[in-house]
Design a protein around this motif. Structure first.
Motif, PDB file in Angstrom:
ATOM      1  N   LYS A  72     -12.935 -43.942  27.680  1.00 40.79           N
ATOM      2  CA  LYS A  72     -11.920 -43.703  28.711  1.00 40.79           C
ATOM      3  C   LYS A  72     -11.654 -42.216  28.937  1.00 40.79           C
ATOM      4  N   SER A  73     -11.517 -41.438  27.875  1.00 40.15           N
ATOM      5  CA  SER A  73     -11.220 -40.013  28.055  1.00 40.15           C
ATOM      6  C   SER A  73     -12.398 -39.282  28.702  1.00 40.15           C
ATOM      7  N   GLU A  74     -13.612 -39.696  28.391  1.00 36.59           N
ATOM      8  CA  GLU A  74     -14.782 -39.090  29.013  1.00 36.59           C
ATOM      9  C   GLU A  74     -14.856 -39.434  30.501  1.00 36.59           C
ATOM     10  N   VAL A  75     -14.563 -40.681  30.834  1.00 37.22           N
ATOM     11  CA  VAL A  75     -14.547 -41.085  32.240  1.00 37.22           C
ATOM     12  C   VAL A  75     -13.481 -40.299  32.990  1.00 37.22           C
ATOM     13  N   GLU A  76     -12.331 -40.120  32.380  1.00 35.33           N
ATOM     14  CA  GLU A  76     -11.252 -39.358  33.010  1.00 35.33           C
ATOM     15  C   GLU A  76     -11.697 -37.914  33.289  1.00 35.33           C
ATOM     16  N   CYS A  77     -12.385 -37.307  32.348  1.00 40.74           N
ATOM     17  CA  CYS A  77     -12.902 -35.942  32.541  1.00 40.74           C
ATOM     18  C   CYS A  77     -13.938 -35.904  33.664  1.00 40.74           C
ATOM     19  N   LEU A  78     -14.799 -36.907  33.715  1.00 41.53           N
ATOM     20  CA  LEU A  78     -15.812 -36.953  34.774  1.00 41.53           C
ATOM     21  C   LEU A  78     -15.181 -37.156  36.145  1.00 41.53           C
ATOM     22  N   VAL A  79     -14.135 -37.955  36.223  1.00 39.21           N
ATOM     23  CA  VAL A  79     -13.426 -38.152  37.490  1.00 39.21           C
ATOM     24  C   VAL A  79     -12.752 -36.848  37.911  1.00 39.21           C
ATOM     25  N   ASN A  80     -12.156 -36.135  36.968  1.00 38.81           N
ATOM     26  CA  ASN A  80     -11.539 -34.848  37.288  1.00 38.81           C
ATOM     27  C   ASN A  80     -12.584 -33.842  37.749  1.00 38.81           C
ATOM     28  N   LEU A  81     -13.731 -33.805  37.096  1.00 39.88           N
ATOM     29  CA  LEU A  81     -14.816 -32.917  37.525  1.00 39.88           C
ATOM     30  C   LEU A  81     -15.294 -33.308  38.920  1.00 39.88           C
ATOM     31  N   PHE A  82     -15.400 -34.597  39.172  1.00 38.62           N
ATOM     32  CA  PHE A  82     -15.793 -35.083  40.494  1.00 38.62           C
ATOM     33  C   PHE A  82     -14.827 -34.571  41.559  1.00 38.62           C
ATOM     34  N   ALA A  89     -13.818 -30.946  46.140  1.00 39.23           N
ATOM     35  CA  ALA A  89     -13.068 -29.851  46.767  1.00 39.23           C
ATOM     36  C   ALA A  89     -14.016 -28.749  47.237  1.00 39.23           C
ATOM     37  N   LYS A  90     -15.157 -28.567  46.564  1.00 38.46           N
ATOM     38  CA  LYS A  90     -16.155 -27.578  46.972  1.00 38.46           C
ATOM     39  C   LYS A  90     -16.991 -28.043  48.165  1.00 38.46           C
ATOM     40  N   ALA A  91     -17.084 -29.363  48.325  1.00 35.28           N
ATOM     41  CA  ALA A  91     -17.965 -29.937  49.349  1.00 35.28           C
ATOM     42  C   ALA A  91     -17.476 -29.607  50.753  1.00 35.28           C
ATOM     43  N   SER A  92     -18.373 -29.729  51.683  1.00 36.15           N
ATOM     44  CA  SER A  92     -18.002 -29.515  53.082  1.00 36.15           C
ATOM     45  C   SER A  92     -16.986 -30.569  53.505  1.00 36.15           C
ATOM     46  N   SER A  93     -16.238 -30.267  54.534  1.00 35.92           N
ATOM     47  CA  SER A  93     -15.187 -31.181  54.987  1.00 35.92           C
ATOM     48  C   SER A  93     -15.744 -32.515  55.470  1.00 35.92           C
ATOM     49  N   GLY A 140     -17.014 -37.942  48.667  1.00 37.37           N
ATOM     50  CA  GLY A 140     -17.976 -37.502  47.672  1.00 37.37           C
ATOM     51  C   GLY A 140     -18.411 -36.092  47.955  1.00 37.37           C
ATOM     52  N   PHE A 141     -19.478 -35.681  47.292  1.00 41.57           N
ATOM     53  CA  PHE A 141     -20.006 -34.346  47.537  1.00 41.57           C
ATOM     54  C   PHE A 141     -21.477 -34.427  47.905  1.00 41.57           C
ATOM     55  N   ASP A 142     -21.953 -33.392  48.565  1.00 45.86           N
ATOM     56  CA  ASP A 142     -23.292 -33.419  49.148  1.00 45.86           C
ATOM     57  C   ASP A 142     -24.356 -32.866  48.207  1.00 45.86           C
ATOM     58  N   THR A 149     -26.044 -30.102  48.233  1.00 44.89           N
ATOM     59  CA  THR A 149     -25.914 -28.699  47.830  1.00 44.89           C
ATOM     60  C   THR A 149     -25.009 -28.556  46.620  1.00 44.89           C
ATOM     61  N   VAL A 150     -23.859 -29.205  46.641  1.00 44.91           N
ATOM     62  CA  VAL A 150     -22.927 -29.147  45.510  1.00 44.91           C
ATOM     63  C   VAL A 150     -23.575 -29.789  44.285  1.00 44.91           C
ATOM     64  N   PHE A 151     -24.263 -30.896  44.484  1.00 39.59           N
ATOM     65  CA  PHE A 151     -24.942 -31.586  43.385  1.00 39.59           C
ATOM     66  C   PHE A 151     -25.992 -30.676  42.748  1.00 39.59           C
ATOM     67  N   ARG A 152     -26.827 -30.050  43.585  1.00 37.67           N
ATOM     68  CA  ARG A 152     -27.874 -29.168  43.071  1.00 37.67           C
ATOM     69  C   ARG A 152     -27.278 -27.970  42.350  1.00 37.67           C
ATOM     70  N   ASP A 153     -26.234 -27.371  42.897  1.00 41.64           N
ATOM     71  CA  ASP A 153     -25.572 -26.237  42.237  1.00 41.64           C
ATOM     72  C   ASP A 153     -25.003 -26.647  40.878  1.00 41.64           C
ATOM     73  N   THR A 154     -24.431 -27.838  40.820  1.00 45.73           N
ATOM     74  CA  THR A 154     -23.837 -28.331  39.579  1.00 45.73           C
ATOM     75  C   THR A 154     -24.900 -28.568  38.512  1.00 45.73           C
ATOM     76  N   LEU A 155     -25.989 -29.251  38.861  1.00 43.10           N
ATOM     77  CA  LEU A 155     -27.047 -29.488  37.891  1.00 43.10           C
ATOM     78  C   LEU A 155     -27.743 -28.193  37.478  1.00 43.10           C
ATOM     79  N   HIS A 156     -27.839 -27.265  38.405  1.00 41.52           N
ATOM     80  CA  HIS A 156     -28.437 -25.977  38.064  1.00 41.52           C
ATOM     81  C   HIS A 156     -27.560 -25.234  37.055  1.00 41.52           C
TER      82      HIS A 156
END
Length: 116
Positions: free
Chosen positions: A22-32, A37-41, A47-49, A51-58
């Motif tokens: 549960k605490s890990e899921v909560e952290c992942l939801v907060n990160l999401f 918030a970084k994603a385009s409007s 969700g996020f697009d 570009t944000v996904f690639r930047d995050t994994l990078h």
């Protein structure tokens, strides 16, 4: 998202997740939420697009191969909408980070099958 909705979402994802508590899921939801918030409007709230996904994994994993990052994005985006939802995010990270050997092999086969 309201606190009550976040709690319900975390509870639901915790029940369906085989890989996170549960605490890990909560952290992942907060990160999401932070990533959204970084994603385009265009995707705000949904969700996020790519570009944000690639930047995050990078930044998180040092992945730099653009073709592979696009394939991983496609594997996460099971609904094929062009954005990653919170459910896709948690479930995708579950397989990527803590999946069983079988789950990871299936994912890799799917990733490489799309290349050819």
């Amino acid at each position: 998202m309201s606190r009550k909705r976040v709690k319900l979402l975390v509870d639901s994802l915790t029940r369906s997740s085989k890989h996170f508590n549960k605490s890990e899921v909560e952290c992942l939801v907060n990160l999401f939420d932070t990533l959204v918030a970084k994603a385009s409007s265009h995707f705000a709230g949904a969700g996020f697009d790519r570009t944000v996904f690639r930047d995050t994994l990078h930044s998180a994993f040092g992945l730099t191969d653009e073709v592979m990052l696009d394939r991983v994005f496609s594997a996460f985006d099971r609904s094929n909408t062009g954005s990653i939802t919170v459910v896709e995010w948690v479930e995708g990270l579950g397989v990527l980070l803590r999946g069983t050997l079988e789950e990871k092999m299936k994912c890799k086969i799917d990733l490489y099958a799309n290349i050819w």
